[in-house]
Motif scaffolding. Structure first.
Motif, PDB file in Angstrom:
ATOM      1  N   HIS A   1       0.823  -1.208   0.000  1.00 54.72           N
ATOM      2  CA  HIS A   1       0.000   0.000   0.000  1.00 54.72           C
ATOM      3  C   HIS A   1       0.861   1.264   0.000  1.00 54.72           C
ATOM      4  O   HIS A   1       0.432   2.298   0.480  1.00 54.72           O
TER       5      HIS A   1
ATOM      6  N   LEU B   1      -0.294   4.962   1.361  1.00 55.06           N
ATOM      7  CA  LEU B   1       0.306   5.476   2.592  1.00 55.06           C
ATOM      8  C   LEU B   1       0.983   6.807   2.324  1.00 55.06           C
ATOM      9  O   LEU B   1       0.833   7.772   3.073  1.00 55.06           O
TER      10      LEU B   1
ATOM     11  N   GLN C   1      -1.256   9.602   2.102  1.00 56.72           N
ATOM     12  CA  GLN C   1      -1.812  10.050   3.369  1.00 56.72           C
ATOM     13  C   GLN C   1      -0.835  10.829   4.220  1.00 56.72           C
ATOM     14  O   GLN C   1      -1.218  11.763   4.905  1.00 56.72           O
TER      15      GLN C   1
ATOM     16  N   PRO D   1     -10.241  -1.236  15.686  1.00 55.49           N
ATOM     17  CA  PRO D   1      -9.609  -0.022  16.227  1.00 55.49           C
ATOM     18  C   PRO D   1     -10.258   0.428  17.535  1.00 55.49           C
ATOM     19  O   PRO D   1     -10.787   1.523  17.641  1.00 55.49           O
TER      20      PRO D   1
ATOM     21  N   ARG E   1      -8.363   3.472  19.728  1.00 53.75           N
ATOM     22  CA  ARG E   1      -8.693   4.778  19.138  1.00 53.75           C
ATOM     23  C   ARG E   1     -10.136   5.179  19.479  1.00 53.75           C
ATOM     24  O   ARG E   1     -10.425   6.338  19.784  1.00 53.75           O
TER      25      ARG E   1
ATOM     26  N   THR F   1      -2.755  -4.411  10.083  1.00 55.94           N
ATOM     27  CA  THR F   1      -3.537  -3.221   9.727  1.00 55.94           C
ATOM     28  C   THR F   1      -3.510  -2.191  10.853  1.00 55.94           C
ATOM     29  O   THR F   1      -3.325  -1.003  10.625  1.00 55.94           O
TER      30      THR F   1
ATOM     31  N   VAL G   1       0.021  -0.649  11.187  1.00 56.53           N
ATOM     32  CA  VAL G   1       0.367   0.340  10.155  1.00 56.53           C
ATOM     33  C   VAL G   1      -0.505   1.591  10.318  1.00 56.53           C
ATOM     34  O   VAL G   1      -0.050   2.702  10.052  1.00 56.53           O
ATOM     35  N   ALA G   2      -1.755   1.430  10.797  1.00 56.13           N
ATOM     36  CA  ALA G   2      -2.582   2.618  11.078  1.00 56.13           C
ATOM     37  C   ALA G   2      -1.914   3.464  12.177  1.00 56.13           C
ATOM     38  O   ALA G   2      -1.891   4.695  12.092  1.00 56.13           O
TER      39      ALA G   2
ATOM     40  N   THR H   1     -13.147   5.960  12.486  1.00 60.32           N
ATOM     41  CA  THR H   1     -12.645   4.619  12.217  1.00 60.32           C
ATOM     42  C   THR H   1     -12.205   4.483  10.767  1.00 60.32           C
ATOM     43  O   THR H   1     -11.139   3.941  10.477  1.00 60.32           O
TER      44      THR H   1
ATOM     45  N   VAL I   1     -11.322   6.871   8.690  1.00 60.17           N
ATOM     46  CA  VAL I   1     -10.215   7.760   8.339  1.00 60.17           C
ATOM     47  C   VAL I   1      -8.925   7.337   9.033  1.00 60.17           C
ATOM     48  O   VAL I   1      -7.862   7.298   8.414  1.00 60.17           O
ATOM     49  N   GLU I   2      -9.023   7.013  10.326  1.00 59.52           N
ATOM     50  CA  GLU I   2      -7.796   6.727  11.076  1.00 59.52           C
ATOM     51  C   GLU I   2      -7.568   5.242  11.303  1.00 59.52           C
ATOM     52  O   GLU I   2      -6.489   4.734  11.069  1.00 59.52           O
ATOM     53  N   GLY I   3      -8.607   4.555  11.768  1.00 67.75           N
ATOM     54  CA  GLY I   3      -8.446   3.146  12.135  1.00 67.75           C
ATOM     55  C   GLY I   3      -8.020   2.288  10.958  1.00 67.75           C
ATOM     56  O   GLY I   3      -7.243   1.354  11.102  1.00 67.75           O
ATOM     57  N   PHE I   4      -8.548   2.608   9.777  1.00 66.73           N
ATOM     58  CA  PHE I   4      -8.230   1.794   8.606  1.00 66.73           C
ATOM     59  C   PHE I   4      -7.379   2.553   7.593  1.00 66.73           C
ATOM     60  O   PHE I   4      -7.408   2.266   6.400  1.00 66.73           O
ATOM     61  N   SER I   5      -6.594   3.514   8.112  1.00 62.09           N
ATOM     62  CA  SER I   5      -5.779   4.322   7.203  1.00 62.09           C
ATOM     63  C   SER I   5      -4.794   3.475   6.419  1.00 62.09           C
ATOM     64  O   SER I   5      -4.390   3.841   5.320  1.00 62.09           O
ATOM     65  N   SER I   6      -4.409   2.329   6.956  1.00 61.20           N
ATOM     66  CA  SER I   6      -3.375   1.539   6.291  1.00 61.20           C
ATOM     67  C   SER I   6      -3.963   0.495   5.365  1.00 61.20           C
ATOM     68  O   SER I   6      -3.245  -0.200   4.679  1.00 61.20           O
ATOM     69  N   ASP I   7      -5.271   0.373   5.363  1.00 57.02           N
ATOM     70  CA  ASP I   7      -5.888  -0.729   4.632  1.00 57.02           C
ATOM     71  C   ASP I   7      -6.578  -0.195   3.373  1.00 57.02           C
ATOM     72  O   ASP I   7      -6.761   1.008   3.222  1.00 57.02           O
ATOM     73  N   ARG I   8      -6.927  -1.109   2.477  1.00 58.16           N
ATOM     74  CA  ARG I   8      -7.708  -0.722   1.316  1.00 58.16           C
ATOM     75  C   ARG I   8      -9.110  -1.297   1.523  1.00 58.16           C
ATOM     76  O   ARG I   8      -9.298  -2.508   1.530  1.00 58.16           O
TER      77      ARG I   8
END
Lengths: 428, 428
Positions: free
Chosen positions: A25, A29, A32, A137, A140, A308, A311-312, B141, B143-150
């Motif tokens: 990704h 990344l 972002q 998450p 958070r 996941t 990396v978040a 969630t 925006v931030e929690g899954f920021s690293s995922d697609r």
């Protein structure tokens, strides 16, 4: 634009997942955070071993200090596990101004306060979303999503191994030992399953969740833990007949400045959203004064779900680096709380008694409850399964743990009660 | 320490909830952000009206511009609703450097990009967690929690009114019109329920969720919407027999750079976690490439749940103010996506046909499916409910929407098919 340099401590399942996500990704990344993220150095046990991902061998080291002391590394991602040595690495990394992302629940449950204090002192971030409930998450959410609310209860299925075992026992009628063996063969349970099945792993996670949710300093010793090794098919069958499922629940409760945190097999009403969380899935149910009931569901473990979350966290650290605000958003616990005593902890209870099958026994039992000031919600007496004895299932109204202990004590002196087969907390 | 001055636009249900939480949790909030939060000025329709909370009448104004132009106000909390005038207020507030927290899904779905661009230009925050799924922190969630995922799929029960109606229809066997009337009496549905029952409200929320989840610019016109007014007891009963529930689902899907976003009554497998979300509760199911399946559940509306999200956003704005980083964390959409055509949108389908009860009819129907290249997963023919006609229920394998349209067209020219009673998308 200069890449952010990450040092990865550990290249097991989760570490490999982190490499896969960061590499797979990269564009997302970079979009972002505004610069590439590079995994610059990786700690492994054996440099010569074959890997599930292709990695430049020059990046591998067998000495964690190489990474911790590498001045080019901006962020340490710790997925090696372990407690005391790992703590030394992390404290040294923080001392040198490196930010830390960790998935290490044991470390955070035992030494979280010390590590967070060091991070604050050094203006560094320490994020640990992956330490509880893998891909969900939840940290958070507790810290930010419910920042305006007062959380009164957290109930979690936070151990996938035990939830897998209980689900199989419930759905297939299999015995505990049998399912445990199968879970070990599938790799869902460790060769020594103690930490999972005795509730210790869940207790560590509840330490972290309750500290954050109650914004208080909860330590592992504050959490009472019981496991699932005593759960029988009989318990599960009676639970179902009464409209309940048996789940290993972490339960944290707060009333004013009093809290209680525990882990135990619990009978949860089948209609409760957490009752239908099955298999290796995790879920955390949160009740807030204002928000009411919420629940967060997802994979509790696994290479990619856990990666996941890591990396978040890494993205959050890098965003903070760009904004120049690392170490300034950490929430220190500001509520001073006291642990509830057994007199103050209340719930409904389920009891399964093996008793003599003769007139007057139920009256004697009811008298014991009455003497201890515990009132009964329902009694079930299945058609006698034995020759001269039978089973009685009782569900109480809300009663204190102390009162229930008195009831148990009284039963042990009552000849009509041959055995207290099971006692469960009841929720929902 | 100087208090943060908040201007509140609107003192209806949610506005009152905001006042209650800010005042009731003053100490908690102050502990988190380092200074008191004061609701300094409030827009109301009628200054003389009695209120559910006690408020200094000097704080009330009937002119929004008083608040928007008040140089002492730091943050505007907008809970008045409305679109065009409200947009003017918000743009002017941003122009003057005020941060904005809003619960206005209509505004954000229609003019979100313009508002976010202005905020970015002025270095201001615009946060809108409460605009979707009330108390569930789903925006944070995504925006931030899954920021690293697609994220590949978002399925949401994001309208409480329709979920209440469908739940009642499913659990009590009541007819749509009857339950709608009851929901109106209970205040769960508006006197004019069009926006809820025709899926328009859900479509606006899916616009917001899919924009954030796919990090792309999705506009309301991109979302196809169908409502629940045509859902019959017959549909629900057959769904149950086949192991499904009928839910109004917003479904957003992404494959590479192609997306589709829709809202429609959907048959969802009873074992899917979203199928058991009942009553006025909301839930958002998110599937990510790495994280797999997750779901977030909670109250979708209501005074305090919604106010929880608003005040959490307010806390985030104030933290950013302290850190001096407002307007710098907003995520602009960076993925350019195309809408899938009907040829590219695929799902299983459920069909309920009213057909002539004679030999050869099923063969004709099967031939139509075959001609259109749609394969059938199962066919159910209940014992004839009518004299010379009967019902056939068909569930297809994955088929494109275009192919299904062809099937419909062909049925309309087939005399054996008296009526196409229902067509549903099938999920899970």
């Amino acid at each position: 634009m200069k890449a952010i340099q990450v040092g990865l401590l550990g290249l097991g399942t989760v570490g490999t997942g982190v490499v896969k996500i960061v590499e797979g990704h990269q564009e997302d990344l970079s979009n972002q955070v505004g610069s590439p993220i590079s995994i610059a150095q990786i700690l492994v046990k054996d440099r010569t071993k074959a890997r599930g991902v292709s990695i430049d061998p020059a990046k591998l080291t067998e000495d964690a200090w190489d990474i911790v002391r590498n001045p080019n590394i901006d962020v340490i991602v710790e997925v090696m596990g372990g407690i005391s040595t790992t703590k030394d690495y992390i404290l040294e990394a923080l001392e040198r101004g490196k930010h830390v992302v960790t998935a290490n629940k044991d470390l955070m449950a035992l030494h979280g306060q010390e590590i967070l204090a060091k991070a604050r002192e050094k203006g560094c971030d320490v994020l640990y979303e992956a330490s509880v409930a893998g891909g969900i998450p939840i940290i958070r959410t507790l810290v930010e999503g419910f920042s305006s609310d007062r959380i009164t209860k957290i109930m979690g299925i936070v151990n996938g191994t035990t939830n897998y075992i209980l689900t199989k026992m419930s759905q297939e009628g299999a015995a505990y030992a049998e399912v445990l063996k199968e879970a070990q063969e599938l790799g869902y349970a460790e060769a020594d399953p103690t930490s999972d099945v005795e509730g210790l792993d869940a207790a560590r996670k509840m330490t972290i969740l309750s500290s954050l949710g109650f914004r208080a300093n909860v330590s592992l010793e504050d959490v009472s833990a019981a496991g699932i090794s005593g759960v029988s098919q009989l318990d599960i069958r009676y639970a179902k007949r009464l409209g309940y499922e048996v789940k290993l629940l972490g339960i944290a409760e707060r009333q004013d400045d009093m809290i209680s945190v525990s882990v135990q097999p619990t009978m949860i009403k089948a209609s409760h959203p957490i009752a239908s969380v099955n298999g290796v899935f995790n879920a955390v149910y949160v009740h807030g004064e204002a928000v009411g009931e919420t629940m967060f569901y997802g994979a509790g473990a696994g290479e990619l779900p856990t990666a996941t979350s890591i990396v978040a966290d890494l993205v959050a650290v890098v965003k903070n680096m760009k904004l120049g605000v690392n170490g300034r958003q950490a929430q220190l616990p500001y509520n001073v709380v006291k642990l509830k005593t057994d007199e103050q902890i209340a719930s409904k209870f389920f009891l399964l008694l093996h008793v003599e099958d003769r007139a007057g026994v139920l009256a004697q039992i009811a008298q014991v409850f009455s003497n201890c000031d515990v009132s009964i919600e329902s009694v079930m007496q299945p058609s006698a399964p034995y020759k001269s004895s039978t089973e009685i299932i009782i569900i109480t109204h809300q009663a204190s743990k102390a009162a229930m202990n008195q009831v148990m004590q009284a039963f042990s002196g009552l000849s009509a009660v041959r055995e207290i087969k099971s006692v469960y907390r009841v929720e929902g």
